[in-house]
Write a protein that holds these residues in place. Structure first.
Motif, PDB file in Angstrom:
ATOM      1  N   ASN A  83       0.816  -1.210   0.000  1.00 13.02           N
ATOM      2  CA  ASN A  83       0.000   0.000   0.000  1.00 13.02           C
ATOM      3  C   ASN A  83       0.851   1.262   0.000  1.00 13.02           C
ATOM      4  N   GLU A  84       1.943   1.247   0.779  1.00 12.13           N
ATOM      5  CA  GLU A  84       2.825   2.412   0.836  1.00 12.13           C
ATOM      6  C   GLU A  84       3.473   2.648  -0.523  1.00 12.13           C
ATOM      7  N   GLN A  85       3.912   1.569  -1.170  1.00 12.56           N
ATOM      8  CA  GLN A  85       4.508   1.687  -2.503  1.00 12.56           C
ATOM      9  C   GLN A  85       3.495   2.242  -3.505  1.00 12.56           C
ATOM     10  N   LEU A  86       2.258   1.783  -3.412  1.00 11.85           N
ATOM     11  CA  LEU A  86       1.209   2.258  -4.317  1.00 11.85           C
ATOM     12  C   LEU A  86       0.971   3.747  -4.155  1.00 11.85           C
ATOM     13  N   GLN A  87       0.922   4.209  -2.917  1.00 11.86           N
ATOM     14  CA  GLN A  87       0.673   5.620  -2.680  1.00 11.86           C
ATOM     15  C   GLN A  87       1.833   6.484  -3.182  1.00 11.86           C
ATOM     16  N   LEU A  88       3.046   5.982  -3.057  1.00 15.76           N
ATOM     17  CA  LEU A  88       4.196   6.725  -3.565  1.00 15.76           C
ATOM     18  C   LEU A  88       4.170   6.819  -5.092  1.00 15.76           C
ATOM     19  N   LEU A  89       3.649   5.773  -5.728  1.00 14.51           N
ATOM     20  CA  LEU A  89       3.588   5.744  -7.186  1.00 14.51           C
ATOM     21  C   LEU A  89       2.368   6.468  -7.742  1.00 14.51           C
ATOM     22  N   LYS A  90       1.398   6.769  -6.892  1.00 12.33           N
ATOM     23  CA  LYS A  90       0.121   7.309  -7.361  1.00 12.33           C
ATOM     24  C   LYS A  90       0.260   8.555  -8.238  1.00 12.33           C
ATOM     25  N   PRO A  91       1.054   9.563  -7.874  1.00 15.23           N
ATOM     26  CA  PRO A  91       1.167  10.745  -8.745  1.00 15.23           C
ATOM     27  C   PRO A  91       1.678  10.403 -10.142  1.00 15.23           C
ATOM     28  N   LYS A  92       2.634   9.497 -10.201  1.00 15.33           N
ATOM     29  CA  LYS A  92       3.185   9.107 -11.496  1.00 15.33           C
ATOM     30  C   LYS A  92       2.157   8.335 -12.320  1.00 15.33           C
ATOM     31  N   ILE A  93       1.400   7.476 -11.649  1.00 14.28           N
ATOM     32  CA  ILE A  93       0.362   6.700 -12.315  1.00 14.28           C
ATOM     33  C   ILE A  93      -0.723   7.622 -12.856  1.00 14.28           C
ATOM     34  N   GLU A  94      -1.104   8.610 -12.091  1.00 15.00           N
ATOM     35  CA  GLU A  94      -2.116   9.570 -12.541  1.00 15.00           C
ATOM     36  C   GLU A  94      -1.624  10.356 -13.747  1.00 15.00           C
ATOM     37  N   GLU A  95      -0.348  10.703 -13.756  1.00 15.36           N
ATOM     38  CA  GLU A  95       0.241  11.426 -14.883  1.00 15.36           C
ATOM     39  C   GLU A  95       0.220  10.576 -16.149  1.00 15.36           C
ATOM     40  N   VAL A  96       0.575   9.311 -16.003  1.00 16.59           N
ATOM     41  CA  VAL A  96       0.590   8.397 -17.150  1.00 16.59           C
ATOM     42  C   VAL A  96      -0.812   8.234 -17.725  1.00 16.59           C
ATOM     43  N   PHE A  97      -1.785   7.981 -16.852  1.00 22.01           N
ATOM     44  CA  PHE A  97      -3.150   7.792 -17.330  1.00 22.01           C
ATOM     45  C   PHE A  97      -3.670   9.042 -18.021  1.00 22.01           C
ATOM     46  N   ALA A  98      -3.403  10.211 -17.450  1.00 25.04           N
ATOM     47  CA  ALA A  98      -3.887  11.464 -18.028  1.00 25.04           C
ATOM     48  C   ALA A  98      -3.364  11.643 -19.448  1.00 25.04           C
ATOM     49  N   TYR A  99      -2.096  11.322 -19.665  1.00 26.01           N
ATOM     50  CA  TYR A  99      -1.545  11.457 -21.018  1.00 26.01           C
ATOM     51  C   TYR A  99      -2.194  10.452 -21.968  1.00 26.01           C
ATOM     52  N   LEU A 100      -2.212   9.180 -21.572  1.00 24.60           N
ATOM     53  CA  LEU A 100      -2.742   8.142 -22.452  1.00 24.60           C
ATOM     54  C   LEU A 100      -4.217   8.378 -22.772  1.00 24.60           C
ATOM     55  N   HIS A 101      -4.975   8.818 -21.771  1.00 21.71           N
ATOM     56  CA  HIS A 101      -6.400   9.068 -21.994  1.00 21.71           C
ATOM     57  C   HIS A 101      -6.625  10.200 -22.992  1.00 21.71           C
ATOM     58  N   SER A 102      -5.781  11.195 -22.963  1.00 22.30           N
ATOM     59  CA  SER A 102      -5.960  12.365 -23.825  1.00 22.30           C
ATOM     60  C   SER A 102      -5.262  12.238 -25.178  1.00 22.30           C
ATOM     61  N   HIS A 103      -4.582  11.112 -25.418  1.00 22.60           N
ATOM     62  CA  HIS A 103      -3.899  10.910 -26.698  1.00 22.60           C
ATOM     63  C   HIS A 103      -4.263   9.531 -27.281  1.00 22.60           C
ATOM     64  N   PRO A 104      -5.549   9.274 -27.514  1.00 24.41           N
ATOM     65  CA  PRO A 104      -5.958   7.967 -28.058  1.00 24.41           C
ATOM     66  C   PRO A 104      -5.587   7.822 -29.527  1.00 24.41           C
ATOM     67  N   GLU A 105      -5.267   6.600 -29.931  1.00 27.62           N
ATOM     68  CA  GLU A 105      -4.963   6.308 -31.333  1.00 27.62           C
ATOM     69  C   GLU A 105      -5.598   4.979 -31.713  1.00 27.62           C
ATOM     70  N   VAL A 106      -6.100   4.886 -32.934  1.00 24.53           N
ATOM     71  CA  VAL A 106      -6.805   3.684 -33.374  1.00 24.53           C
ATOM     72  C   VAL A 106      -5.822   2.579 -33.746  1.00 24.53           C
ATOM     73  N   SER A 107      -6.358   1.397 -33.979  1.00 25.22           N
ATOM     74  CA  SER A 107      -5.565   0.197 -34.252  1.00 25.22           C
ATOM     75  C   SER A 107      -4.574   0.387 -35.392  1.00 25.22           C
ATOM     76  N   TRP A 108      -3.353  -0.114 -35.159  1.00 20.23           N
ATOM     77  CA  TRP A 108      -2.234  -0.080 -36.102  1.00 20.23           C
ATOM     78  C   TRP A 108      -1.643   1.313 -36.292  1.00 20.23           C
ATOM     79  N   LYS A 109      -2.258   2.328 -35.660  1.00 18.41           N
ATOM     80  CA  LYS A 109      -1.746   3.697 -35.793  1.00 18.41           C
ATOM     81  C   LYS A 109      -1.330   4.264 -34.430  1.00 18.41           C
ATOM     82  N   GLU A 110      -1.000   3.383 -33.514  1.00 15.35           N
ATOM     83  CA  GLU A 110      -0.643   3.798 -32.158  1.00 15.35           C
ATOM     84  C   GLU A 110       0.823   4.248 -32.098  1.00 15.35           C
ATOM     85  N   VAL A 111       1.194   5.138 -33.003  1.00 13.72           N
ATOM     86  CA  VAL A 111       2.593   5.562 -33.145  1.00 13.72           C
ATOM     87  C   VAL A 111       3.014   6.448 -31.973  1.00 13.72           C
TER      88      VAL A 111
END
Length: 374
Positions: free
Chosen positions: A2-30
């Motif tokens: 749990n402690e490790q998860l909480q330490l990683l949480k800001p980084k995880i939120e940053e990763v998700f925010a980028y991926l969610h806002s930059h979707p790409e369709v199949s075979w074009k996930e450049v």
């Protein structure tokens, strides 16, 4: 953890925010592939790109056993607020985020001490072709256990609960065309009406019967014929069929019946009906040992009271090609309850982002248990 998860949480939120806002369709996930590569290399991981396709993999450790974790990376193309665009309405942004989280947790926990962990970021799941392309690379050939994950809709699994396996159905998408004879509306005897042929085909599909103990359906999902003139009998038409079956052997039987029906209708009207399978998914081949490990991982993370053994779902998922084409692989897919509404593939789909940390923990525990089992 749990402690490790909480330490990683800001980084995880940053990763998700980028991926969610930059979707790409199949075979074009450049750009997606590029972002994942840059992020993972910045974190100190060695990244291997796939040859000729998008996606990548990260390998930690060496030797046996080999534990795999697969995530999908593509988005859907759909209308969102009146505009057609790529959109992460199937949760692949969350799946990628959890896979990255497992890599970060594995590093923190010094895993694997013995053996190999492979994390595969697979393209084109929505097309049903990505897993087959990754299989050709050979990266799956030595894997002992393979885990996947998919967020689940709220009407299927409550928030906070998780399922040790997802039993997706097999599916075939068939595209066809009818070649009859066009004629004047006043002289129907001179033509061969493609609409009448299509209507007979729809009715004939209802006569198909396989094992009633195994759910299965065959239905027409698209039909196009005729133009603006109401006094012309159309001679040509295009159609699509959607075939579903909960088991692979029943799908094989169902498709044989569909082919028979098409041939019979074509002979009845004296027309040509051509068709081909545009895409297909195999039904889940869940391994009992992998499922048990995942159940133990869920119970360890959220408790036995929130552990569901399996979910039977009519949807398709190309993850299951791995076990079907490599029978040595022991695989299962985690179903993650996360208050997902209104539903998968809905343009406004949303879910509880806090569940990503839970999913990471479950997957990490499953990987650890798989190493211990060997």
């Amino acid at each position: 953890m749990n402690e490790q998860l909480q330490l990683l949480k800001p980084k995880i939120e940053e990763v998700f925010a980028y991926l969610h806002s930059h979707p790409e369709v199949s075979w074009k996930e450049v750009e997606t592939t590029g972002y994942l590569k840059e992020f993972l290399e910045r974190e100190g991981f060695e990244v291997s790109l796939f040859d000729g396709i998008t996606g990548l993999s990260v390998t930690l450790g060496q030797g046996s056993p080999v534990i795999g974790l697969r995530t999908d990376i593509d988005a859907l193309w759909q209308e969102v607020n009146g505009v057609y665009q790529a959109n992460h309405s199937c949760g692949h942004d969350g799946h990628m985020t959890m896979a990255i989280g497992v890599l970060l947790l594995a590093r923190e926990r010094g895993l694997p001490a013995n053996g190999t962990l492979k994390v595969i970021f697979q393209p084109a799941e929505e097309k049903g072709k990505g897993a087959l392309a990754v299989l050709k690379t050979g990266i799956m050939d030595d894997i002992d256990y393979l885990f996947g994950v998919h967020v689940r809709a709220a009407d299927e699994l409550d928030d906070g609960y998780s399922a040790a396996s997802l039993r997706h159905s097999a599916a075939k998408m068939v595209a066809g065309s009818i070649s009859g004879i066009e004629a004047h509306g006043a002289r129907p005897h001179q033509g061969k009406n493609a609409i009448e042929v299509g209507a007979s085909l729809v009715q004939a599909l209802q006569s198909i019967h396989c094992n009633p103990m195994v759910s299965h359906t065959a239905k027409m999902t698209m039909f196009q014929a005729g133009g603006d003139s109401a006094n012309i009998i159309p001679g040509t038409a295009k159609f699509s069929l959607d075939l579903r079956a909960q088991q692979n052997d029943v799908m094989e039987e169902l498709y044989v019946h569909v082919q028979r029906v098409i041939k019979a209708v074509a002979m009845q009207y004296g027309v040509d009906i051509s068709y081909e399978v545009m895409s297909e998914m195999v039904a889940a081949e869940v391994n009992a040992e992998a499922e048990q490990l995942m159940a133990e991982a869920i119970a360890k993370t959220v408790g036995e009271e929130k552990t569901v053994r399996t979910i039977i779902t009519p949807g398709g998922e190309d993850f299951h090609f791995y076990a079907v084409h490599r029978p040595n692989i022991k695989s299962t897919m985690l179903g993650l309850g996360c208050n997902l509404t209104p539903g998968l593939h809905h343009p406004q789909m949303t879910f509880n982002k806090e569940s990503l940390l839970t999913g990471m923990a479950i997957l990490m525990n499953a990987v650890e248990l798989a190493f211990q089992s060997k």
